[in-house]
Write a protein that holds these residues in place. Structure first.
Motif, PDB file in Angstrom:
ATOM      1  N   HIS A  14       0.864  -1.190   0.000  1.00 14.46           N
ATOM      2  CA  HIS A  14       0.000   0.000   0.000  1.00 14.46           C
ATOM      3  C   HIS A  14       0.896   1.234   0.000  1.00 14.46           C
ATOM      4  O   HIS A  14       1.675   1.441   0.926  1.00 14.46           O
ATOM      5  CB  HIS A  14      -0.921   0.003   1.230  1.00 14.46           C
ATOM      6  CG  HIS A  14      -1.999   1.052   1.191  1.00 14.46           C
ATOM      7  ND1 HIS A  14      -2.837   1.272   2.275  1.00 14.46           N
ATOM      8  CD2 HIS A  14      -2.386   1.945   0.240  1.00 14.46           C
ATOM      9  CE1 HIS A  14      -3.696   2.235   1.979  1.00 14.46           C
ATOM     10  NE2 HIS A  14      -3.435   2.669   0.752  1.00 14.46           N
ATOM     11  N   SER A  58      -3.264   4.813  -2.424  1.00 17.04           N
ATOM     12  CA  SER A  58      -4.289   5.790  -2.057  1.00 17.04           C
ATOM     13  C   SER A  58      -3.632   7.160  -2.113  1.00 17.04           C
ATOM     14  O   SER A  58      -2.543   7.350  -1.554  1.00 17.04           O
ATOM     15  CB  SER A  58      -4.826   5.547  -0.638  1.00 17.04           C
ATOM     16  OG  SER A  58      -5.352   4.241  -0.497  1.00 17.04           O
ATOM     17  N   ARG A  81      -5.802   7.625   8.807  1.00 13.90           N
ATOM     18  CA  ARG A  81      -6.957   6.739   8.566  1.00 13.90           C
ATOM     19  C   ARG A  81      -6.794   5.995   7.245  1.00 13.90           C
ATOM     20  O   ARG A  81      -7.094   4.803   7.140  1.00 13.90           O
ATOM     21  CB  ARG A  81      -8.257   7.559   8.532  1.00 13.90           C
ATOM     22  CG  ARG A  81      -8.789   7.994   9.866  1.00 13.90           C
ATOM     23  CD  ARG A  81     -10.229   8.484   9.756  1.00 13.90           C
ATOM     24  NE  ARG A  81     -10.371   9.554   8.784  1.00 13.90           N
ATOM     25  CZ  ARG A  81     -10.238  10.843   9.056  1.00 13.90           C
ATOM     26  NH1 ARG A  81      -9.938  11.222  10.302  1.00 13.90           N
ATOM     27  NH2 ARG A  81     -10.402  11.758   8.119  1.00 13.90           N
ATOM     28  N   THR A  82      -6.321   6.718   6.238  1.00 17.78           N
ATOM     29  CA  THR A  82      -6.133   6.111   4.921  1.00 17.78           C
ATOM     30  C   THR A  82      -5.042   5.044   4.965  1.00 17.78           C
ATOM     31  O   THR A  82      -5.172   3.968   4.361  1.00 17.78           O
ATOM     32  CB  THR A  82      -5.780   7.193   3.889  1.00 17.78           C
ATOM     33  OG1 THR A  82      -6.808   8.195   3.889  1.00 17.78           O
ATOM     34  CG2 THR A  82      -5.654   6.613   2.501  1.00 17.78           C
ATOM     35  N   VAL A 123      -4.068   3.094   7.372  1.00 14.24           N
ATOM     36  CA  VAL A 123      -4.394   1.847   8.077  1.00 14.24           C
ATOM     37  C   VAL A 123      -5.587   1.129   7.432  1.00 14.24           C
ATOM     38  O   VAL A 123      -5.936   0.027   7.832  1.00 14.24           O
ATOM     39  CB  VAL A 123      -4.687   2.096   9.575  1.00 14.24           C
ATOM     40  CG1 VAL A 123      -3.473   2.700  10.245  1.00 14.24           C
ATOM     41  CG2 VAL A 123      -5.910   2.987   9.774  1.00 14.24           C
ATOM     42  N   GLY A 124      -6.182   1.750   6.401  1.00 16.50           N
ATOM     43  CA  GLY A 124      -7.282   1.119   5.688  1.00 16.50           C
ATOM     44  C   GLY A 124      -6.800   0.448   4.416  1.00 16.50           C
ATOM     45  O   GLY A 124      -5.605   0.473   4.091  1.00 16.50           O
ATOM     46  N   PRO A 125      -7.699  -0.160   3.679  1.00 13.59           N
ATOM     47  CA  PRO A 125      -7.316  -0.805   2.419  1.00 13.59           C
ATOM     48  C   PRO A 125      -7.028   0.236   1.346  1.00 13.59           C
ATOM     49  O   PRO A 125      -7.581   1.346   1.387  1.00 13.59           O
ATOM     50  CB  PRO A 125      -8.562  -1.629   2.061  1.00 13.59           C
ATOM     51  CG  PRO A 125      -9.687  -0.892   2.708  1.00 13.59           C
ATOM     52  CD  PRO A 125      -9.139  -0.312   3.975  1.00 13.59           C
TER      53      PRO A 125
END
Length: 244
Positions: A86, A122, A167-168, A170-172
């Motif tokens: 990621h 992201s 937040r981004t 630790v998210g997918p």
């Protein structure tokens, strides 16, 4: 965390560490240089997510393009070799609409490299930070007059930017762009006036039809986020009051 010792990076490292994540600050002063590649392989060993919040030390057209192209290319190559799953990058709301500006052309080039890399990604587009009011004014000051283009701005405090990027991270991967902005839109002139007044800065502020934003012409909504943006809570006036 590339750029992990800067304004956003240091806040991010702290926030992620508080939530139990192993966050490593990477910057030239920690022995990691994305322009030369120094320290990249070592710092990425075992990393699952890379967050890039670095910025060019120079905003001159050629220098800033070289920075984002070279550093992003080196970083993505090292990530592919390390098996990173990621890639998160911080960019700017309106980047694609500000291509007359050398800085924003460079940010667009960075984003295209990320999209074409094959690494899940992201990209977080943030509006301008509260902390940048004086810097924006300094860039368009003529004598004792700040000459600004007409347009609206929806600024955000850096703490809320760091929270959104965290937040981004630790998210997918979203394999696209997410936007974050502050809760209020201002005329650019009003935002700068409030920021300078809080510092007792006596410069005169005018809207000049010939003025540009980092070399680009502004439309009224160029700097504003879209309807799906995450809206942070901190208001500019409340933040200014806390700075006094």
């Amino acid at each position: 965390m590339i750029g992990g010792t800067g304004l956003i990076g240091s806040k991010l490292v702290g926030k992620l560490t508080e939530h139990g994540h192993e966050a490593v600050a990477a910057a030239p002063n920690t022995g990691v240089n994305t322009l030369t590649g120094e320290g990249l392989a070592e710092v990425l060993e075992g990393a699952s997510v890379v967050v890039d919040v670095s910025n060019s030390p120079s905003f001159e057209d050629e220098a800033v393009m070289d920075f984002f192209r070279t550093s992003t290319t080196n970083l993505l190559k090292a990530e592919a070799e390390a098996g990173v799953t990621h890639h998160v990058a911080l960019s700017v709301v309106g980047t694609e609409r500000l291509q007359e500006s050398g800085y924003f052309r460079a940010k667009q080039a960075q984003e295209e490299l990320i999209k074409d890399s094959g690494i899940p990604y992201s990209i977080v587009h943030a509006t301008q930070f509260f902390e940048f009011a004086k810097g924006l004014a300094d860039g368009v000051t003529d004598g004792d007059t700040v000459r600004l283009p007409a347009g609206k701005i929806q600024p955000i405090v850096s703490d809320d930017v760091a929270a959104a990027v965290g937040r981004t991270a630790v998210g997918p991967p979203v394999n696209g762009v997410v936007e974050v902005a502050g809760p209020e839109a201002f005329e650019l002139e009003d935002f700068i006036r409030m920021g300078l007044a809080a510092k007792n800065d006596p410069r005169k502020i005018v809207t000049d039809p010939k003025a540009t934003y980092w070399g680009a012409e502004l439309q009224e909504t160029t700097l504003l986020p879209g309807p799906d943006a995450h809206i942070a809570e901190t208001k500019f006036a409340d933040w200014l009051a806390q700075q006094q």
